[in-house]
Design an enzyme around this catalytic site. Structure first.
Site, PDB file in Angstrom:
ATOM      1  N   GLY A  18     -36.473  34.229 -13.040  1.00  0.00           N
ATOM      2  CA  GLY A  18     -35.801  32.952 -13.270  1.00  0.00           C
ATOM      3  C   GLY A  18     -35.102  32.459 -12.009  1.00  0.00           C
ATOM      4  O   GLY A  18     -35.080  33.141 -10.989  1.00  0.00           O
ATOM      5  N   LYS A  43     -44.920  38.556 -17.612  1.00  0.00           N
ATOM      6  CA  LYS A  43     -45.242  38.634 -16.187  1.00  0.00           C
ATOM      7  C   LYS A  43     -45.417  40.079 -15.729  1.00  0.00           C
ATOM      8  O   LYS A  43     -45.420  40.361 -14.531  1.00  0.00           O
ATOM      9  CB  LYS A  43     -44.151  37.939 -15.377  1.00  0.00           C
ATOM     10  N   ILE A  96     -24.570  39.069 -16.414  1.00  0.00           N
ATOM     11  CA  ILE A  96     -24.011  37.962 -15.638  1.00  0.00           C
ATOM     12  C   ILE A  96     -23.980  36.680 -16.475  1.00  0.00           C
ATOM     13  O   ILE A  96     -23.081  35.856 -16.315  1.00  0.00           O
ATOM     14  CB  ILE A  96     -24.873  37.726 -14.371  1.00  0.00           C
ATOM     15  N   TYR A 159     -12.878  37.034  -5.001  1.00  0.00           N
ATOM     16  CA  TYR A 159     -13.369  36.930  -3.616  1.00  0.00           C
ATOM     17  C   TYR A 159     -12.199  36.648  -2.683  1.00  0.00           C
ATOM     18  O   TYR A 159     -12.091  37.221  -1.591  1.00  0.00           O
ATOM     19  CB  TYR A 159     -14.423  35.830  -3.469  1.00  0.00           C
ATOM     20  N   GLU A 209      -5.244  37.425 -16.075  1.00  0.00           N
ATOM     21  CA  GLU A 209      -5.160  36.007 -16.390  1.00  0.00           C
ATOM     22  C   GLU A 209      -4.305  35.851 -17.623  1.00  0.00           C
ATOM     23  O   GLU A 209      -4.137  36.799 -18.397  1.00  0.00           O
ATOM     24  CB  GLU A 209      -6.531  35.455 -16.779  1.00  0.00           C
ATOM     25  N   HIS A 247     -12.217  30.076 -18.618  1.00  0.00           N
ATOM     26  CA  HIS A 247     -12.576  31.305 -19.323  1.00  0.00           C
ATOM     27  C   HIS A 247     -12.154  31.173 -20.780  1.00  0.00           C
ATOM     28  O   HIS A 247     -11.071  30.661 -21.072  1.00  0.00           O
ATOM     29  CB  HIS A 247     -11.875  32.510 -18.708  1.00  0.00           C
TER      30      HIS A 247
END
Lengths: 291, 379, 291, 379
Positions: A18, A43, A96, A159, A209, A247
């Site tokens: 994908g 595939k 993910i 990050y 959070e 979120h």
């Protein structure tokens, strides 16, 4: 050492052909992650950038000995993909995909628990053990091998924190994005225990959070089980009640889940909480008595 | 997604859960006709997608037709937490002798649906949770087992002493759990669940929220959505891949990632500023997305400065910079912009910005401070 | 010694106030079984013939420490009753109810397996360890303490066999009626292993029936794991194919499940098979070298 | 409980499983009209609740209207394993290039529903199972997981190589499992499942059996039951608490308990006799039950002797004896009866019988031998 992923990780990518799957497979491979297989129903038998593609995770695991799976399939299919990985016999699944229906996650987490398979996510950036394995969508270049373990409910904030750590010369053992969904796999407690048990990790950063009581529970767990230094940051100190900040978890319900409560819970047990991201490296250095 | 009380109770009815006889009304005349039809007394209840209606005066008991008319006049058009009351529910007045709370929601810790029940019904459950947590019984539901008859009975025995109520309760819990699963709910609540003078359980109020991530498989539920103007903006933003929440401040924020967006707001607050919004532009960085984001920010008249904070991870800063420059080429922006780019390809991105003669800053703290300085200049 | 039930059995009776439940509770109590509780929703707090009644099995277990449950509730409710017992924390559940829908049993057996709780039945006569505990509807007076273990898919045929054994002076360690339903709890293999491990049991009688391949599997298991002498009887040697003989299991499908096949399977591994019930005590005596 | 092919396929259709276009017919004229409507060729198939229709000549392909008429004439009224063919199914003739077998049933060993599939469709699966067991793929279904999409796909990949068929197959398996659960089936079978020339999966035949113990919760399924005369007798017996199966012999048996009943038949056979039936009178011993049982036995003209074998456990032999005596008082029995009572209160029971001047025997072997002796006397 490190936790969850390392040089021995043999990764299968579900949804590898994908758009997102192929992009991040290339990134992970570039980083040096040992990707042994891709899965894309229909595939099977193809070979994409040197990686063999299978129709089912079971085929991939049987043929390549994959022990970890990362999932990039569309959200409505992700719950089933998690169970497929669990059924096929991998040890760790990282999902993910964003926007997975909560009841699908209730079913999937319950199934994986019975199978004794670990899950991270869904709706998470994945995890990385610098210089060993990147399993997720994190930007590999900001990480540096070291001895700070990090866990976070958010992506780009992680990050930012990692860059600050790296700029301050503080490398990381493993950094894990646990995701912000109401029902997710491994959470603070389990990861705290793993970092506590990991000889390479000397200090732990916990990025929380607003919403829920996961941070309060983590504080209790730290008090009872963690002897290594932990420092924390809570995003959403300025968020108004009743609004969901991206979120699903980041929502303050009346009178609970506020940043103040979470900060108080950590400080009550001696875990310092940074008010600004920039303070995190300073707190770690202080904890590790560096400089 | 939330729905109104009357809609939740329509769903309850479909599952044979007993609810009060009631009629939705949009005008005072309709309220009077409904009261006539149902018989006095009636309760007139504001139908808005906000909690705390009672405290706000949005629920009134009417024992006479005049009182019903007066209640309708007062409640229709009233503002409750920013929602204008456009319709009311007129429900039969019911005599009852005890009130319970029953709610199903998702429990993060057990990773399952949880049933919460309390003999202290009729008040806000959050208050009970705070003041008297032991008064709330919690039963996580094994996803494999579901709300099996014995489990429902176990809960009912914990809540009721009369066996007839136990049987009614066990039946009710099974139906509520089925509703929760069938609709991908995130909350199903009856508060209060009353025991009528005839010894029957009856849902006096009803509340349902739904999992936004599962709405695609429930078009019938999605069709019930009634977004406010603010929410419409948020939904439009979502269609463009943006997560937008309007707030009260004057510094417009554009950030990639929810956590970083919250942290950016926190840093602004920390230095004494006021964010005008939460805006997460997500992972992609097409010019169109940046244009949409800028339009959103500029459509808020309170916004005096825009602060852009991007941490390039998978997103490349040069892509964002290109997007921003294209956006600025295509639209008129007459307020100052503070830009901070960091992470992947930050240098390239910063060069594009400075070539366009826009100032940039180096850290989030600096960005926040600069934005606040600029706002104060404007004021 | 013995298997599954003994002097330490503390029994709770689900459906104790019903017609069958009350009758057999009296019989079991008369035999000397330690019945500590009854369960009958809505009748909690009552006391029936000296036995306290509870609304839920959980209450009964918490209050009395019951470790075994026997179920007499109507068939449509039996699957749920089995799960209630499993949830409440008993170690062994015996379901007497006849006519339980098969898919209910699929769900219930799966649930009990996950809980690590043993099940016998449904649609079975229960079990007995002579002079210690009778947990079921078997006629206590025909049994005699001894060292022959017995397991059977049928009820009255078991009684006939037991009488023949007792008349021949051969007492029993434990006799278990496993029931004839398509999906049931403990089966030949598990019980063979228990008898093999039980020091008191010196020989084993296996009473089988036509239908399915349980006896063939038992034969294989005996070959691999059982060193004690086993003798067998197969009911339905004269039954025509395609007809269900009372037990849901007792049906011969084309070319399999016949008595001939089962007898051959046992004889192939040296397990003698009685052609007439009367031969069973003789085979046991021969195996134990008595007379 | 079994249903006809056309009924199974009607259920399949309700779950959007593709089946052949077809019409049920009760006469030759109807068959011709159906062939006209569907277009030639058609397949005419006997609808009887027995297997092996094909071998018995109950399935015929008709390429012309004359052939359709001829097939109808031949098949309607035909006897297949004791069932008279009263209706036929006329189905469109379909061109296909491969045949598969798919069946769902209960697996005793894994205690779950199991899906069996084979590329060797079109023949009796029992024969494949015997001759080439590896050709049958078996997939036990985790009851908690159910037929989840990935699991269905796994099966489909094992069966089909073309991806379009994999997708169709996975979808089909999920629907079949849902049917199995929804109807409390004990067997759901498609044999053959064909791949048409257009590359589509199609159920050419269909078979469903149901769990008798669950019929109470499926009145719609129960309504499809079409018992034969023998089966009606068995059902009537069941209503009286008796389990009765008619056989070919001449010694009528009345026994308590299924296992003992089978063993009693075995002993009769062992000594050279022929049981006329299996009859389990169960645990109770009311006179009415014994009367019903006697009536059943006497309604079979083949029965020349009655052998009663009771092992009193919870059932008391004196109760049975009382029942038998009352029964004999109320009805005329003109054939000999051999009685064996054993177990609880056998002595008391035997006394009642001998007081009634009926002979008794001491063991099952003796009972069987005596019954055989009496039958031989009669003949």
């Amino acid at each position: 050492m490190s936790i969850l992923v390392n040089k021995n990780t043999k990764l299968v990518v579900q949804g590898m052909t994908g758009r997102d799957g192929s992009f991040h497979t290339a990134k992970m491979k570039e980083y040096g992650t040992n990707i042994v297989a891709g899965v894309s129903p229909g595939k099977g038998g193809q070979n994409v950038n040197g990686i063999p593609v299978f129709n089912t995770v079971e085929d991939a695991v049987k043929t390549t000995g994959a022990n970890t799976s990362i999932i990039f399939v569309p959200a409505p299919l992700a719950g089933d993909a998690i169970m497929e990985a669990g059924d096929a016999g991998v040890e760790l699944v990282i999902c993910i995909s964003e926007g997975v229906p909560t009841l699908d996650m209730v079913k999937a987490t319950n199934y994986l628990k019975k199978k004794g398979v670990k899950l991270i996510g869904a709706n998470c950036p994945g995890l990385i053990t610098p210089d060993e394995a990147l399993v997720g969508i994190l930007p590999g270049n900001i990480f540096k091998k070291g001895n700070v373990g990090l866990m976070s409910r958010s992506g780009t904030l992680t990050y930012l924190m990692v860059s600050l750590l790296t700029q301050a010369g503080l490398g990381q053992s493993t950094c894990v994005g646990i995701g912000g969904d109401p029902v997710a796999g491994l959470y603070y407690q389990e990861l705290l225990q793993m970092f506590q048990d990991d000889p390479e990790t000397e200090a732990i950063v916990l990025i929380g959070e607003i919403g829920g009581d996961a941070e309060e529970r983590a504080a209790q767990f730290i008090k009872d089980h963690v002897t290594k230094p932990v420092v924390a940051f809570i995003a959403g100190q300025s968020a108004p009640p009743g609004k969901r900040m991206g979120h699903a978890g980041a929502i303050i319900s009346s009178g609970s889940g506020t940043a103040e409560e979470k900060i108080a819970a950590f400080e009550a047990i001696g875990v310092p909480v940074a008010r600004l991201p920039i303070e995190i490296p300073l707190l770690i250095k202080k904890a590790l008595k560096i400089d | 997604m939330k729905i109104h009380e009357y809609q939740a109770k329509e769903i309850f009815s479909r599952y044979s859960i007993p609810v009060t006889k009631e009629i939705v009304c949009y005008s005072t005349d309709e309220v009077c006709a409904a009261a006539e039809k149902l018989g006095l007394p009636v309760v007139v209840k504001a139908q808005v997608l906000a909690g705390g209606r009672g405290k706000a005066g949005g629920v009134k008991l009417a024992r006479t037709m005049d009182a019903a008319r007066e209640a309708a006049d007062q409640i229709l058009g009233m503002d409750i937490k920013g929602y204008t009351v456009e319709k009311v529910l007129v429900a039969e007045g019911v005599k009852f002798n005890s009130e319970f709370y029953v709610g199903l929601t998702i429990d993060r810790n057990t990773k399952s649906v949880i049933l919460m029940a309390s003999a202290e019904g009729g008040v806000e459950i959050e208050e009970v949770a705070k003041d008297n947590p032991e008064a709330i019984l919690k039963f996580p539901i094994d996803p494999d087992l579901g709300m099996s008859p014995f489990f429902a009975r176990k809960i009912a025995f914990a809540l009721f002493s009369d066996f007839s109520l136990v049987k009614q309760g066990a039946d009710l819990f099974q139906k509520l759990y089925k509703i929760f699963l069938d609709t991908d709910a995130s909350l199903v609540e009856i508060n209060p669940l009353v025991v009528t003078d005839e010894g029957k359980l009856l849902a006096l109020d009803g509340k349902m929220n739904f999992d936004d991530n599962a709405l695609d498989r429930h078009p019938d539920i999605e069709a019930l959505n009634e977004p406010t103007e603010d929410e419409k903006k948020e939904l439009e933003a979502k269609d463009s891949g943006l997560t937008y929440i309007r707030l009260e401040g004057n510094i417009g924020c554009m950030v990639n990632g929810a956590g970083l967006a919250m942290a950016s707001m926190d840093v602004i607050k920390h230095y004494g500023g006021n964010p005008a919004n939460f805006l997460d532009i997500g992972g992609s960085s097409s010019p169109q997305k940046v244009i949409d984001a800028m339009n959103l920010l500029l459509s808020d008249k309170n916004v005096k400065v825009i602060m852009i904070n991007i941490f390039g991870g998978i997103t490349r800063c040069d892509d964002v910079a290109h997007g921003l420059v294209s956006a600025l080429d295509q639209m008129k922006v007459d307020i100052p912009i503070v830009i901070r780019l960091s992470g992947t390809n930050a240098e390239e991105g910063l060069k594009i910005i400075s070539d366009y003669n826009l100032p940039t800053v180096k850290s989030l703290s600096e960005a926040a401070q600069e934005a606040i300085r600029l706002v104060n200049q404007v004021n």
